[in-house]
Design a protein around this motif. Structure first.
Motif, mmCIF file in Angstrom:
data_model
loop_
_atom_site.group_PDB
_atom_site.id
_atom_site.type_symbol
_atom_site.label_atom_id
_atom_site.label_comp_id
_atom_site.label_asym_id
_atom_site.label_seq_id
_atom_site.Cartn_x
_atom_site.Cartn_y
_atom_site.Cartn_z
ATOM 1 N N TRP A 1 -11.223 -17.630 13.141
ATOM 2 C CA TRP A 1 -9.861 -18.073 12.872
ATOM 3 C C TRP A 1 -9.772 -19.597 12.878
ATOM 4 N N MET B 1 -7.048 -16.457 9.253
ATOM 5 C CA MET B 1 -8.428 -15.989 9.361
ATOM 6 C C MET B 1 -9.287 -16.736 8.344
ATOM 7 N N GLN C 1 -12.854 -16.080 8.186
ATOM 8 C CA GLN C 1 -13.879 -15.153 7.718
ATOM 9 C C GLN C 1 -13.926 -13.928 8.619
ATOM 10 N N CYS C 2 -14.278 -12.798 8.031
ATOM 11 C CA CYS C 2 -14.481 -11.558 8.787
ATOM 12 C C CYS C 2 -15.913 -11.099 8.569
ATOM 13 N N HIS D 1 -6.243 -9.435 15.374
ATOM 14 C CA HIS D 1 -7.598 -8.977 15.076
ATOM 15 C C HIS D 1 -7.587 -7.570 14.483
ATOM 16 N N SER D 2 -6.901 -6.653 15.129
ATOM 17 C CA SER D 2 -6.825 -5.258 14.669
ATOM 18 C C SER D 2 -5.372 -4.816 14.665
ATOM 19 N N ASN E 1 -15.832 -5.615 14.019
ATOM 20 C CA ASN E 1 -15.664 -6.869 13.286
ATOM 21 C C ASN E 1 -15.663 -8.075 14.206
ATOM 22 N N CYS E 2 -16.193 -9.165 13.681
ATOM 23 C CA CYS E 2 -16.091 -10.481 14.311
ATOM 24 C C CYS E 2 -15.314 -11.334 13.322
ATOM 25 N N LYS E 3 -14.176 -11.870 13.773
ATOM 26 C CA LYS E 3 -13.322 -12.655 12.884
ATOM 27 C C LYS E 3 -13.251 -14.094 13.372
#
Length: 112
Positions: free
Chosen positions: A88, A95, A97-98, A41-42, A84-86
Motif C-alpha cells: 500500500w 494499493m 500491488q497485490c 486487505h480483505s 495475498n500480500c498487498k
C-alpha cells in the motif's frame, strides 16, 4: 491476535500499523493517536454478510496476519489468510500491488 509494526525511521511521522480479524489494517499516528488510513486487505463479501451464519464462517477467512512498514519508502504491506500480500502507498492510501501466494496458502509472516 492482531499483527502490528511501528515505524521509528522518521521522528516527524511516527506510525504504527495493525492488522485485524475483520480483514482491515489501520495506520495510526503515535503522537496524535489518530487513525490516518484504513487499508481493506480483505473486504467482506456483502452477499455473505447478509447470510447470517455464513458471514461468521466467512469472517474467519478475512484475517490480516502480518503487517510491515517499509523503512525507506512511504509504503506498508498487509498479508492474510486469503493468501495475498498487498503493498500500500501510505501517502495516497491506495494499493500499489497485490502478490498472491503461489499455493494460495495463508500468509502468516513477512519481513520488509
Amino acid at each position: 491476535h492482531p499483527a502490528w509494526e511501528k515505524d521509528e525511521t522518521n521522528d516527524s511521522a511516527k506510525l504504527v500499523i495493525s492488522g485485524s480479524e475483520d480483514g482491515t489494517a489501520k495506520l495510526m499516528h503515535v503522537g496524535t493517536k489518530k487513525i490516518v488510513a484504513s487499508f481493506p486487505h480483505s473486504p467482506p463479501d456483502t452477499s455473505e454478510v447478509a447470510a447470517g451464519a455464513a458471514a461468521s464462517a466467512s469472517a474467519e477467512g478475512l484475517s490480516v496476519e502480518s503487517v510491515a512498514i517499509c523503512p525507506t519508502l512511504p509504503w506498508c504491506a498487509t498479508a492474510g489468510v486469503d493468501g495475498n500480500c498487498k503493498i500500500w502507498n501510505m501517502n495516497s492510501k491506495t494499493m500499489h500491488q497485490c502478490c498472491a501466494h503461489p499455493l494460495s496458502a495463508a500468509v502468516t509472516k513477512m519481513m520488509w
